[in-house]
Design an enzyme around this catalytic site. Structure first.
Site, PDB file in Angstrom:
ATOM      1  N   ASP A   9       0.857  -1.185   0.000  1.00  0.00           N
ATOM      2  CA  ASP A   9       0.000   0.000   0.000  1.00  0.00           C
ATOM      3  C   ASP A   9       0.899   1.243   0.000  1.00  0.00           C
ATOM      4  O   ASP A   9       1.839   1.336   0.801  1.00  0.00           O
ATOM      5  CB  ASP A   9      -0.879  -0.044   1.265  1.00  0.00           C
ATOM      6  CG  ASP A   9      -1.959   1.020   1.281  1.00  0.00           C
ATOM      7  OD1 ASP A   9      -2.399   1.442   0.202  1.00  0.00           O
ATOM      8  OD2 ASP A   9      -2.373   1.407   2.397  1.00  0.00           O
ATOM      9  N   HIS A  10       0.631   2.187  -0.877  1.00  0.00           N
ATOM     10  CA  HIS A  10       1.396   3.437  -0.950  1.00  0.00           C
ATOM     11  C   HIS A  10       2.901   3.221  -1.071  1.00  0.00           C
ATOM     12  O   HIS A  10       3.688   3.849  -0.339  1.00  0.00           O
ATOM     13  CB  HIS A  10       1.104   4.348   0.257  1.00  0.00           C
ATOM     14  CG  HIS A  10      -0.289   4.871   0.255  1.00  0.00           C
ATOM     15  ND1 HIS A  10      -0.725   5.843  -0.615  1.00  0.00           N
ATOM     16  CD2 HIS A  10      -1.378   4.509   0.985  1.00  0.00           C
ATOM     17  CE1 HIS A  10      -2.012   6.084  -0.410  1.00  0.00           C
ATOM     18  NE2 HIS A  10      -2.434   5.278   0.544  1.00  0.00           N
ATOM     19  N   GLY A  42      -7.238   8.450   7.565  1.00  0.00           N
ATOM     20  CA  GLY A  42      -7.319   8.793   8.982  1.00  0.00           C
ATOM     21  C   GLY A  42      -8.736   9.105   9.408  1.00  0.00           C
ATOM     22  O   GLY A  42      -9.704   8.696   8.772  1.00  0.00           O
ATOM     23  N   HIS A  63      -9.462   5.117  -1.645  1.00  0.00           N
ATOM     24  CA  HIS A  63      -8.649   5.169  -0.417  1.00  0.00           C
ATOM     25  C   HIS A  63      -9.411   5.945   0.649  1.00  0.00           C
ATOM     26  O   HIS A  63     -10.356   6.667   0.354  1.00  0.00           O
ATOM     27  CB  HIS A  63      -7.317   5.868  -0.714  1.00  0.00           C
ATOM     28  CG  HIS A  63      -6.313   4.976  -1.359  1.00  0.00           C
ATOM     29  ND1 HIS A  63      -5.131   4.619  -0.759  1.00  0.00           N
ATOM     30  CD2 HIS A  63      -6.324   4.339  -2.547  1.00  0.00           C
ATOM     31  CE1 HIS A  63      -4.447   3.817  -1.559  1.00  0.00           C
ATOM     32  NE2 HIS A  63      -5.144   3.632  -2.657  1.00  0.00           N
ATOM     33  N   GLY A  64      -8.961   5.786   1.900  1.00  0.00           N
ATOM     34  CA  GLY A  64      -9.508   6.613   2.973  1.00  0.00           C
ATOM     35  C   GLY A  64     -10.946   6.295   3.330  1.00  0.00           C
ATOM     36  O   GLY A  64     -11.727   7.196   3.647  1.00  0.00           O
ATOM     37  N   ASN A  82     -10.243   0.637   0.414  1.00  0.00           N
ATOM     38  CA  ASN A  82      -9.190   0.515   1.435  1.00  0.00           C
ATOM     39  C   ASN A  82      -9.681   0.913   2.824  1.00  0.00           C
ATOM     40  O   ASN A  82     -10.188   2.030   2.994  1.00  0.00           O
ATOM     41  CB  ASN A  82      -8.032   1.458   1.097  1.00  0.00           C
ATOM     42  CG  ASN A  82      -7.181   0.978  -0.043  1.00  0.00           C
ATOM     43  OD1 ASN A  82      -7.511   0.028  -0.722  1.00  0.00           O
ATOM     44  ND2 ASN A  82      -6.069   1.653  -0.259  1.00  0.00           N
ATOM     45  N   ALA A 102      -8.159   1.151   6.769  1.00  0.00           N
ATOM     46  CA  ALA A 102      -7.000   1.006   7.654  1.00  0.00           C
ATOM     47  C   ALA A 102      -7.306   1.502   9.066  1.00  0.00           C
ATOM     48  O   ALA A 102      -7.307   0.735  10.025  1.00  0.00           O
ATOM     49  CB  ALA A 102      -5.792   1.755   7.084  1.00  0.00           C
ATOM     50  N   THR A 103      -7.613   2.799   9.181  1.00  0.00           N
ATOM     51  CA  THR A 103      -7.758   3.402  10.517  1.00  0.00           C
ATOM     52  C   THR A 103      -8.782   2.664  11.384  1.00  0.00           C
ATOM     53  O   THR A 103      -8.527   2.391  12.561  1.00  0.00           O
ATOM     54  CB  THR A 103      -8.164   4.896  10.368  1.00  0.00           C
ATOM     55  OG1 THR A 103      -7.187   5.529   9.542  1.00  0.00           O
ATOM     56  CG2 THR A 103      -8.217   5.595  11.707  1.00  0.00           C
TER      57      THR A 103
HETATM   58  P1  13P Z   1      -8.291   4.844   6.104  1.00  0.00           P
HETATM   59  O1  13P Z   1      -7.191   4.853   7.109  1.00  0.00           O
HETATM   60  O2  13P Z   1      -9.065   6.114   6.061  1.00  0.00           O
HETATM   61  O3  13P Z   1      -9.154   3.653   6.247  1.00  0.00           O
HETATM   62  O4  13P Z   1      -7.604   4.744   4.672  1.00  0.00           O
HETATM   63  C1  13P Z   1      -7.040   3.527   4.284  1.00  0.00           C
HETATM   64  C2  13P Z   1      -6.281   3.635   3.035  1.00  0.00           C
HETATM   65  O5  13P Z   1      -6.668   4.284   2.101  1.00  0.00           O
HETATM   66  C3  13P Z   1      -5.027   2.880   2.946  1.00  0.00           C
HETATM   67  O6  13P Z   1      -4.310   3.173   1.799  1.00  0.00           O
END
Ligand code: 13P
Length: 282
Positions: free
Chosen positions: A82-83, A179, A206-207, A228, A230-231
């Site tokens: 990722d990234h 985030g 993303h996000g 995606n 993550a947070t």
């Molecule tokens: P979030 O942390 O907002 O879920 O975003 C995850 C993301 O895009 C990872 O690349």
């Protein structure tokens, strides 16, 4: 079932109009918890690590961890960078056995982003490994990645970018941010439709943590094929552990609170799989 690349799972999602969930994992417990959720709902998934997560445990440990669990799992699982922040990191991940790569040149000019993404796509194509790139800038902060000047993806630039790079999926910037959101995110959903009309590779959102479920579903209806998260996974895992530690402050067995963290992640990932519509698509 198998440790696979992201190629077939994204093509199938595109044909059938749903999205594959892509879940950021930070340690063995989160890997196990995500795969458990996928097995319970018979869903394919991408497990992904950012450069800072790789800095925490190293590429070989994540490859061994995810591959071992994937090979024993009943569903297809892929391991995605990722990234990816540089050509070198992308090549290291490729050599170590990642089965899907993202190169993130979104901080560069359009020309530089095209050159970098094309270089990574060329190297990965020779190894049959799919490549995601980003055009426009997704805002917010995640791990060490911080973007203070987000910019939306231009549909015409997207056409040129895809044609000149040969990447196999495209992360678009339509107003989401990495985030935690301060208010409800306002997405330029029409821009997503415009990009989807002119770009024929799977689009990536993303996000997604904190984006309302209905909004994520609308993005999927308009062409998003990978989402995606993550947070929210990090929060779920940490909340589970904090909860256990407050109930039993004298605990010293990491397995005990680790299990609670895993349960919270499994529960959350199951909800996200249902939002993506990827249940029973293994
Ligand atoms: P979030 O942390 O907002 O879920 O975003 C995850 C993301 O895009 C990872 O690349």
């Amino acid at each position: 079932m198998a440790f696979v690349t992201s190629q077939d799972m994204l093509i199938k999602a595109d044909q059938q109009g749903y999205a594959v969930g892509a879940f950021n994992v930070e340690n063995m417990e989160m890997v196990m918890a995500v795969i458990r959720a996928c097995e319970e709902l018979n869903a394919p998934a991408m497990l992904q690590t950012t450069p800072s997560t790789i800095g925490y445990a190293g590429l070989p440990l994540f490859v061994a961890n995810v591959k071992t669990c994937a090979e024993a799992a009943k569903v297809p699982i892929c391991l995605h960078l990722d990234h990816g922040s540089s050509y070198d990191l992308a090549m290291q991940a490729l050599r170590q056995g990642y089965s899907s790569i993202m190169i993130d040149g979104s901080k560069l000019s359009l020309e530089e982003n095209i050159l970098l993404s094309a270089r990574v796509a060329d190297a990965c194509r020779a190894n049959n490994i799919p490549v995601e790139a980003e055009l426009g800038k997704v805002g917010g902060k995640e791990d060490d990645l911080e973007v203070s000047d987000p910019g939306y993806t231009d549909p015409e630039d997207a056409v040129r970018f895809v044609r000149e790079t040969g990447v196999t999926s495209l992360a678009v910037a339509i107003g989401t941010a990495h985030g935690i959101y301060k208010g409800e995110p306002r997405l330029d959903i029409n821009r997503l439709s415009e990009i989807d009309q002119v770009v024929d590779i799977p689009l990536v959102l993303h996000g997604a943590s904190g984006v309302p479920d209905e909004t994520v579903k609308e993005c999927i209806r308009r062409g998003i094929r990978k989402v995606n998260f993550a947070t929210e996974l990090r929060i779920a895992y940490s909340d589970g552990i904090k909860e256990y530690l407050s109930e039993d402050p004298s605990v010293f067995d990491p397995k005990k609170y680790g299990r609670r963290g895993m349960e919270k992640v499994t529960e959350l990932v199951k909800q996200k799989i249902l939002v993506c519509g990827s249940e029973n698509k293994a």
